[in-house]
Design a protein around this motif. Structure first.
Motif, PDB file in Angstrom:
ATOM      1  N   ASP A  10      45.016  33.731  31.808  1.00  0.00           N
ATOM      2  CA  ASP A  10      45.329  33.806  33.239  1.00  0.00           C
ATOM      3  C   ASP A  10      44.421  34.774  33.990  1.00  0.00           C
ATOM      4  O   ASP A  10      44.879  35.601  34.787  1.00  0.00           O
ATOM      5  CB  ASP A  10      46.798  34.211  33.431  1.00  0.00           C
ATOM      6  N   VAL A  11      43.138  34.658  33.759  1.00  0.00           N
ATOM      7  CA  VAL A  11      42.170  35.556  34.394  1.00  0.00           C
ATOM      8  C   VAL A  11      41.891  35.086  35.820  1.00  0.00           C
ATOM      9  O   VAL A  11      41.541  33.928  36.064  1.00  0.00           O
ATOM     10  CB  VAL A  11      40.867  35.608  33.580  1.00  0.00           C
ATOM     11  N   SER A  12      42.069  35.995  36.765  1.00  0.00           N
ATOM     12  CA  SER A  12      41.766  35.733  38.172  1.00  0.00           C
ATOM     13  C   SER A  12      40.822  36.806  38.693  1.00  0.00           C
ATOM     14  O   SER A  12      40.892  37.967  38.278  1.00  0.00           O
ATOM     15  CB  SER A  12      43.046  35.719  39.020  1.00  0.00           C
ATOM     16  N   LEU A  13      39.949  36.401  39.606  1.00  0.00           N
ATOM     17  CA  LEU A  13      38.968  37.315  40.181  1.00  0.00           C
ATOM     18  C   LEU A  13      38.675  36.846  41.596  1.00  0.00           C
ATOM     19  O   LEU A  13      38.502  35.649  41.842  1.00  0.00           O
ATOM     20  CB  LEU A  13      37.677  37.298  39.348  1.00  0.00           C
ATOM     21  N   SER A  14      38.641  37.788  42.537  1.00  0.00           N
ATOM     22  CA  SER A  14      38.314  37.423  43.915  1.00  0.00           C
ATOM     23  C   SER A  14      37.370  38.452  44.510  1.00  0.00           C
ATOM     24  O   SER A  14      37.308  39.601  44.064  1.00  0.00           O
ATOM     25  CB  SER A  14      39.584  37.330  44.774  1.00  0.00           C
ATOM     26  N   PHE A  15      36.629  38.013  45.509  1.00  0.00           N
ATOM     27  CA  PHE A  15      35.724  38.880  46.251  1.00  0.00           C
ATOM     28  C   PHE A  15      36.057  38.748  47.729  1.00  0.00           C
ATOM     29  O   PHE A  15      35.905  37.670  48.315  1.00  0.00           O
ATOM     30  CB  PHE A  15      34.263  38.481  46.004  1.00  0.00           C
ATOM     31  N   LYS A  16      36.568  39.834  48.307  1.00  0.00           N
ATOM     32  CA  LYS A  16      36.948  39.858  49.726  1.00  0.00           C
ATOM     33  C   LYS A  16      37.856  38.684  50.085  1.00  0.00           C
ATOM     34  O   LYS A  16      37.675  38.016  51.106  1.00  0.00           O
ATOM     35  CB  LYS A  16      35.700  39.864  50.601  1.00  0.00           C
ATOM     36  N   SER A  25      42.464  30.200  31.711  1.00  0.00           N
ATOM     37  CA  SER A  25      42.820  30.436  30.310  1.00  0.00           C
ATOM     38  C   SER A  25      42.087  29.442  29.421  1.00  0.00           C
ATOM     39  O   SER A  25      42.065  28.244  29.713  1.00  0.00           O
ATOM     40  CB  SER A  25      44.332  30.277  30.090  1.00  0.00           C
ATOM     41  N   PHE A  26      41.481  29.936  28.357  1.00  0.00           N
ATOM     42  CA  PHE A  26      40.943  29.073  27.301  1.00  0.00           C
ATOM     43  C   PHE A  26      40.557  29.953  26.117  1.00  0.00           C
ATOM     44  O   PHE A  26      40.533  31.182  26.213  1.00  0.00           O
ATOM     45  CB  PHE A  26      39.752  28.236  27.776  1.00  0.00           C
ATOM     46  N   SER A  27      40.262  29.317  24.984  1.00  0.00           N
ATOM     47  CA  SER A  27      39.884  30.031  23.767  1.00  0.00           C
ATOM     48  C   SER A  27      38.554  29.503  23.259  1.00  0.00           C
ATOM     49  O   SER A  27      38.205  28.336  23.466  1.00  0.00           O
ATOM     50  CB  SER A  27      40.944  29.850  22.675  1.00  0.00           C
ATOM     51  N   VAL A  28      37.832  30.376  22.566  1.00  0.00           N
ATOM     52  CA  VAL A  28      36.583  30.002  21.907  1.00  0.00           C
ATOM     53  C   VAL A  28      36.739  30.328  20.428  1.00  0.00           C
ATOM     54  O   VAL A  28      37.001  31.478  20.062  1.00  0.00           O
ATOM     55  CB  VAL A  28      35.375  30.754  22.490  1.00  0.00           C
ATOM     56  N   GLY A  29      36.600  29.320  19.584  1.00  0.00           N
ATOM     57  CA  GLY A  29      36.777  29.514  18.161  1.00  0.00           C
ATOM     58  C   GLY A  29      35.616  30.249  17.518  1.00  0.00           C
ATOM     59  O   GLY A  29      34.474  30.183  17.975  1.00  0.00           O
ATOM     60  N   GLU A  59      43.563  39.974  37.726  1.00  0.00           N
ATOM     61  CA  GLU A  59      44.744  39.692  36.910  1.00  0.00           C
ATOM     62  C   GLU A  59      44.292  39.101  35.588  1.00  0.00           C
ATOM     63  O   GLU A  59      43.178  38.587  35.456  1.00  0.00           O
ATOM     64  CB  GLU A  59      45.675  38.689  37.608  1.00  0.00           C
ATOM     65  N   GLY A  60      45.204  39.142  34.616  1.00  0.00           N
ATOM     66  CA  GLY A  60      44.933  38.535  33.328  1.00  0.00           C
ATOM     67  C   GLY A  60      44.237  39.482  32.372  1.00  0.00           C
ATOM     68  O   GLY A  60      43.937  40.635  32.710  1.00  0.00           O
ATOM     69  N   ASP A  61      43.993  38.996  31.156  1.00  0.00           N
ATOM     70  CA  ASP A  61      43.313  39.820  30.178  1.00  0.00           C
ATOM     71  C   ASP A  61      42.477  38.968  29.242  1.00  0.00           C
ATOM     72  O   ASP A  61      42.540  37.739  29.246  1.00  0.00           O
ATOM     73  CB  ASP A  61      44.302  40.691  29.383  1.00  0.00           C
ATOM     74  N   VAL A  62      41.653  39.669  28.477  1.00  0.00           N
ATOM     75  CA  VAL A  62      40.735  39.051  27.527  1.00  0.00           C
ATOM     76  C   VAL A  62      41.045  39.605  26.152  1.00  0.00           C
ATOM     77  O   VAL A  62      41.268  40.812  25.986  1.00  0.00           O
ATOM     78  CB  VAL A  62      39.264  39.362  27.909  1.00  0.00           C
ATOM     79  N   VAL A  63      41.084  38.740  25.149  1.00  0.00           N
ATOM     80  CA  VAL A  63      41.233  39.166  23.758  1.00  0.00           C
ATOM     81  C   VAL A  63      39.950  38.801  23.033  1.00  0.00           C
ATOM     82  O   VAL A  63      39.564  37.624  22.981  1.00  0.00           O
ATOM     83  CB  VAL A  63      42.440  38.494  23.072  1.00  0.00           C
TER      84      VAL A  63
END
Length: 256
Positions: A10-16, A25-29, A59-63
């Motif tokens: 659930d990664v979100s990013l905004s600029f102004k 959301s997605f995964s890389v094996g 928002e969200g996070d990275v593993v």
């Protein structure tokens, strides 16, 4: 799918107030080549910047490799094993090829970048190890004969290969490639594609790359994620993505 090396939640990013990424959301094996595709402005480079800490997500996070983070400094990301190239080469034009590649090891050493390049200073054994590693990667990528060439005098395609060598020299677990074939002709693209496949297949490096050439993507990637205005509209094998009507509407249908 192999066990995930990278997961986005659930990664979100905004600029102004303008959304660059929306609850992505997605995964890389482990051991995959994952291609990010989508129109210009879809959020692809912004996503790489979140993964290696250039941007902090709203928002969200990275593993990554079992470690979860909401924000990370690029220096820390490199030490965790995340390597990165950029769309536009950021090479040291007046330095040689091997000196540019040694720059990719600078943050790992006791000696400074200048000391390792000019072979002076505190740690001769470290300099020897770093020089050996740099030449190993140059050999792997077919650049050894250009090792002492001033990098700005090389053709553009070879400069992109030097950029790849600099990112690869520090043994990354995950390699982020931002348009590694941008500006290349078809022959150069095919050569770079083979090198990327070798990095993945022979070194076992997991790769996330941005590429606009759909023919290259479909022949190279194991896994494709499609973005459109910061949203994920496709996620799967090349064949599955090719047949996805949302993907066709957003992107593939515009390619002839």
């Amino acid at each position: 799918m192999p066990a995930p090396l990278l997961q986005l939640h659930d990664v979100s990013l905004s600029f102004k107030g303008v959304n660059a990424l929306s609850r992505l959301s997605f995964s890389v094996g482990q051991g995959e080549i994952c291609a990010l595709i989508g129109p210009n402005g879809a959020g692809k480079s912004s996503l790489l910047n979140v993964i290696n800490g250039v941007y902090r997500a709203d928002e969200g996070d990275v593993v990554f490799d079992g470690a979860r983070f909401e924000a990370i400094h690029p220096y820390k990301a490199a030490h965790l094993g995340i390597g990165r190239t950029f769309q536009h080469n950021a090479l040291f034009g007046r330095l040689s090829v091997v000196e540019n590649v040694l720059a990719g090891l600078a943050r790992w050493g006791r000696a400074t970048f200048v000391e390792n390049i000019f072979r002076v200073g505190r740690d001769g054994a470290e300099r020897w190890r770093f020089q050996a590693r740099a030449h190993e990667i140059l050999g792997f990528l077919g650049l050894e004969r250009h090792a002492h060439t001033v990098v700005s005098t090389l053709p553009y395609g070879l400069q992109k290969r030097v950029d790849l060598a600099r990112a690869l020299v520090a043994w990354p677990k995950l390699l982020l490639l931002d348009e590694p074939m941008a500006g290349m002709n078809q022959e150069e693209k095919q050569a770079m594609s083979r090198l990327i496949a070798d990095v993945n297949g022979k070194l076992g490096t997991t790769i996330v790359l941005i590429e606009h050439d759909i023919g290259i993507v479909m022949g190279l990637a194991h896994h494709v994620v499609v973005l459109d205005y910061g949203r994920k509209v496709g996620d799967g094998t090349p064949d599955a993505v090719r047949e996805n009507p949302d993907v066709i509407a957003a992107y593939l249908g515009t390619v002839h």
